[in-house]
Design a protein around this motif. Structure first.
Motif, PDB file in Angstrom:
ATOM      1  N   MET A   1       0.871  -1.359  -0.253  1.00  0.00           N
ATOM      2  CA  MET A   1      -0.093   0.031   0.379  1.00  0.00           C
ATOM      3  C   MET A   1       0.718   1.004  -0.289  1.00  0.00           C
ATOM      4  O   MET A   1       1.607   1.299   0.748  1.00  0.00           O
ATOM      5  CB  MET A   1      -0.744  -0.224   1.532  1.00  0.00           C
ATOM      6  N   ILE A   2       0.400   2.153  -0.463  1.00  0.00           N
ATOM      7  CA  ILE A   2       1.485   3.271  -0.331  1.00  0.00           C
ATOM      8  C   ILE A   2       0.696   4.911   0.393  1.00  0.00           C
ATOM      9  O   ILE A   2      -0.650   5.086  -0.463  1.00  0.00           O
ATOM     10  CB  ILE A   2       1.477   4.246  -2.822  1.00  0.00           C
ATOM     11  N   LEU A   3       0.567   5.291   0.608  1.00  0.00           N
ATOM     12  CA  LEU A   3       0.005   6.301   1.732  1.00  0.00           C
ATOM     13  C   LEU A   3      -0.205   7.649   0.699  1.00  0.00           C
ATOM     14  O   LEU A   3       1.141   7.906  -0.185  1.00  0.00           O
ATOM     15  CB  LEU A   3       1.280   6.690   2.846  1.00  0.00           C
ATOM     16  N   LEU A   4      -1.334   8.215   0.244  1.00  0.00           N
ATOM     17  CA  LEU A   4      -1.907   9.092  -0.538  1.00  0.00           C
ATOM     18  C   LEU A   4      -1.775  10.510   0.127  1.00  0.00           C
ATOM     19  O   LEU A   4      -0.796  11.531   0.172  1.00  0.00           O
ATOM     20  CB  LEU A   4      -2.576   9.309  -1.684  1.00  0.00           C
ATOM     21  N   CYS A   5      -2.200  10.196   1.777  1.00  0.00           N
ATOM     22  CA  CYS A   5      -2.935  11.281   2.745  1.00  0.00           C
ATOM     23  C   CYS A   5      -3.170  11.314   3.999  1.00  0.00           C
ATOM     24  O   CYS A   5      -3.860   9.890   3.443  1.00  0.00           O
ATOM     25  CB  CYS A   5      -3.439  12.589   1.794  1.00  0.00           C
ATOM     26  N   ARG A   6      -3.503  11.631   4.662  1.00  0.00           N
ATOM     27  CA  ARG A   6      -3.766  12.185   5.575  1.00  0.00           C
ATOM     28  C   ARG A   6      -4.720  11.888   5.683  1.00  0.00           C
ATOM     29  O   ARG A   6      -5.590  13.134   4.720  1.00  0.00           O
ATOM     30  CB  ARG A   6      -3.452  12.398   7.156  1.00  0.00           C
ATOM     31  N   PRO A   7      -6.029  12.036   5.728  1.00  0.00           N
ATOM     32  CA  PRO A   7      -7.495  11.224   6.385  1.00  0.00           C
ATOM     33  C   PRO A   7      -7.802  13.268   5.787  1.00  0.00           C
ATOM     34  O   PRO A   7      -9.229  13.612   5.368  1.00  0.00           O
ATOM     35  CB  PRO A   7      -8.213  10.878   6.995  1.00  0.00           C
ATOM     36  N   ALA A  91     -10.807   3.182 -12.052  1.00  0.00           N
ATOM     37  CA  ALA A  91     -11.317   2.737 -11.458  1.00  0.00           C
ATOM     38  C   ALA A  91      -9.753   2.077 -10.059  1.00  0.00           C
ATOM     39  O   ALA A  91      -9.911   1.469 -11.132  1.00  0.00           O
ATOM     40  CB  ALA A  91     -12.753   2.494 -10.729  1.00  0.00           C
ATOM     41  N   LEU A  92      -9.111   2.968  -9.420  1.00  0.00           N
ATOM     42  CA  LEU A  92      -8.337   2.770  -8.376  1.00  0.00           C
ATOM     43  C   LEU A  92      -8.456   1.966  -7.422  1.00  0.00           C
ATOM     44  O   LEU A  92      -9.456   3.008  -6.679  1.00  0.00           O
ATOM     45  CB  LEU A  92      -7.198   3.222  -8.430  1.00  0.00           C
ATOM     46  N   GLU A  93      -8.339   0.894  -7.052  1.00  0.00           N
ATOM     47  CA  GLU A  93      -8.612   0.538  -5.423  1.00  0.00           C
ATOM     48  C   GLU A  93      -7.636   1.184  -4.457  1.00  0.00           C
ATOM     49  O   GLU A  93      -6.820   1.386  -4.900  1.00  0.00           O
ATOM     50  CB  GLU A  93      -8.257  -1.393  -4.846  1.00  0.00           C
ATOM     51  N   CYS A  94      -8.433   1.817  -2.925  1.00  0.00           N
ATOM     52  CA  CYS A  94      -8.028   2.642  -2.131  1.00  0.00           C
ATOM     53  C   CYS A  94      -8.994   2.283  -0.829  1.00  0.00           C
ATOM     54  O   CYS A  94      -9.121   1.906  -0.400  1.00  0.00           O
ATOM     55  CB  CYS A  94      -7.528   4.110  -2.490  1.00  0.00           C
ATOM     56  N   SER A  95      -8.346   2.713   0.170  1.00  0.00           N
ATOM     57  CA  SER A  95      -8.736   1.944   1.556  1.00  0.00           C
ATOM     58  C   SER A  95      -8.135   3.918   2.323  1.00  0.00           C
ATOM     59  O   SER A  95      -7.470   4.207   1.497  1.00  0.00           O
ATOM     60  CB  SER A  95      -8.324   0.531   2.603  1.00  0.00           C
ATOM     61  N   GLU A  96      -8.888   3.259   3.661  1.00  0.00           N
ATOM     62  CA  GLU A  96      -8.695   4.147   4.525  1.00  0.00           C
ATOM     63  C   GLU A  96      -9.076   3.582   5.999  1.00  0.00           C
ATOM     64  O   GLU A  96      -9.639   3.189   6.225  1.00  0.00           O
ATOM     65  CB  GLU A  96      -9.711   5.642   4.039  1.00  0.00           C
ATOM     66  N   ASP A  97      -7.715   4.521   6.952  1.00  0.00           N
ATOM     67  CA  ASP A  97      -8.172   4.296   8.262  1.00  0.00           C
ATOM     68  C   ASP A  97      -7.756   5.318   9.119  1.00  0.00           C
ATOM     69  O   ASP A  97      -6.719   6.616   8.304  1.00  0.00           O
ATOM     70  CB  ASP A  97      -7.379   3.312   8.122  1.00  0.00           C
ATOM     71  N   LEU A 104      -3.920   1.076  -2.720  1.00  0.00           N
ATOM     72  CA  LEU A 104      -3.913  -0.636  -3.161  1.00  0.00           C
ATOM     73  C   LEU A 104      -2.933  -0.748  -4.084  1.00  0.00           C
ATOM     74  O   LEU A 104      -3.645  -0.258  -5.539  1.00  0.00           O
ATOM     75  CB  LEU A 104      -4.292  -1.252  -2.876  1.00  0.00           C
ATOM     76  N   GLU A 105      -1.315  -0.849  -4.217  1.00  0.00           N
ATOM     77  CA  GLU A 105      -0.850  -1.955  -5.555  1.00  0.00           C
ATOM     78  C   GLU A 105      -1.081  -2.307  -6.417  1.00  0.00           C
ATOM     79  O   GLU A 105      -1.871  -3.439  -6.497  1.00  0.00           O
ATOM     80  CB  GLU A 105       0.642  -2.335  -5.162  1.00  0.00           C
ATOM     81  N   ARG A 106      -1.359  -2.009  -7.532  1.00  0.00           N
ATOM     82  CA  ARG A 106      -2.055  -3.263  -8.294  1.00  0.00           C
ATOM     83  C   ARG A 106      -1.060  -4.455  -8.586  1.00  0.00           C
ATOM     84  O   ARG A 106       0.457  -3.578  -8.593  1.00  0.00           O
ATOM     85  CB  ARG A 106      -2.305  -2.295  -9.611  1.00  0.00           C
ATOM     86  N   ASP A 107      -2.128  -5.429  -9.502  1.00  0.00           N
ATOM     87  CA  ASP A 107      -0.705  -6.736  -9.687  1.00  0.00           C
ATOM     88  C   ASP A 107       0.067  -6.507 -11.053  1.00  0.00           C
ATOM     89  O   ASP A 107      -0.046  -5.316 -12.108  1.00  0.00           O
ATOM     90  CB  ASP A 107      -1.417  -7.563 -10.133  1.00  0.00           C
TER      91      ASP A 107
END
Length: 107
Positions: A1-7, A91-97, A104-107
């Protein structure tokens, strides 16, 4: 996973652009949900933004291509008006916490 920014760096109704390993992408927060797409119009393959981090129409309810005004639904990336009507943004997969918004890195 690559951090893009803080929430907190992507407020409700805001869009932001990023470049990760040469991939141009955009994030939009709508109704608390983060949506990620490749910053590339399906019509001509050019970036969507007309200025840094400016991807939304005047109402803030649609993603707009700066080149020809095509409008895309934020939730699905579907083009609803313009020369690429019926096409979709990639669309690209991302997640937030609590720590950040992650690509999320692509295969």
């Amino acid at each position: 996973m690559i951090l893009l920014c803080r929430p907190v760096e992507l407020a409700e109704g805001q869009s932001r652009g990023f470049v990760v390993d040469g991939l141009k992408l955009l994030l939009v927060r709508r109704r608390g949900q983060v949506h990620a797409y490749e910053n590339r119009c399906p019509h001509r393959g050019i970036p969507l933004d007309w200025a840094p981090d400016q991807f939304l129409d005047q109402s803030g309810s649609l993603i707009q291509c700066a080149a020809h005004g095509a409008l895309f639904l934020i939730e699905s990336g579907e083009c609803v008006t313009g020369p690429c009507a019926g096409d979709f943004l990639e669309a690209l997969e991302c997640s937030e916490d609590a720590e950040g918004i992650w690509l999320l890195e692509r295969d």
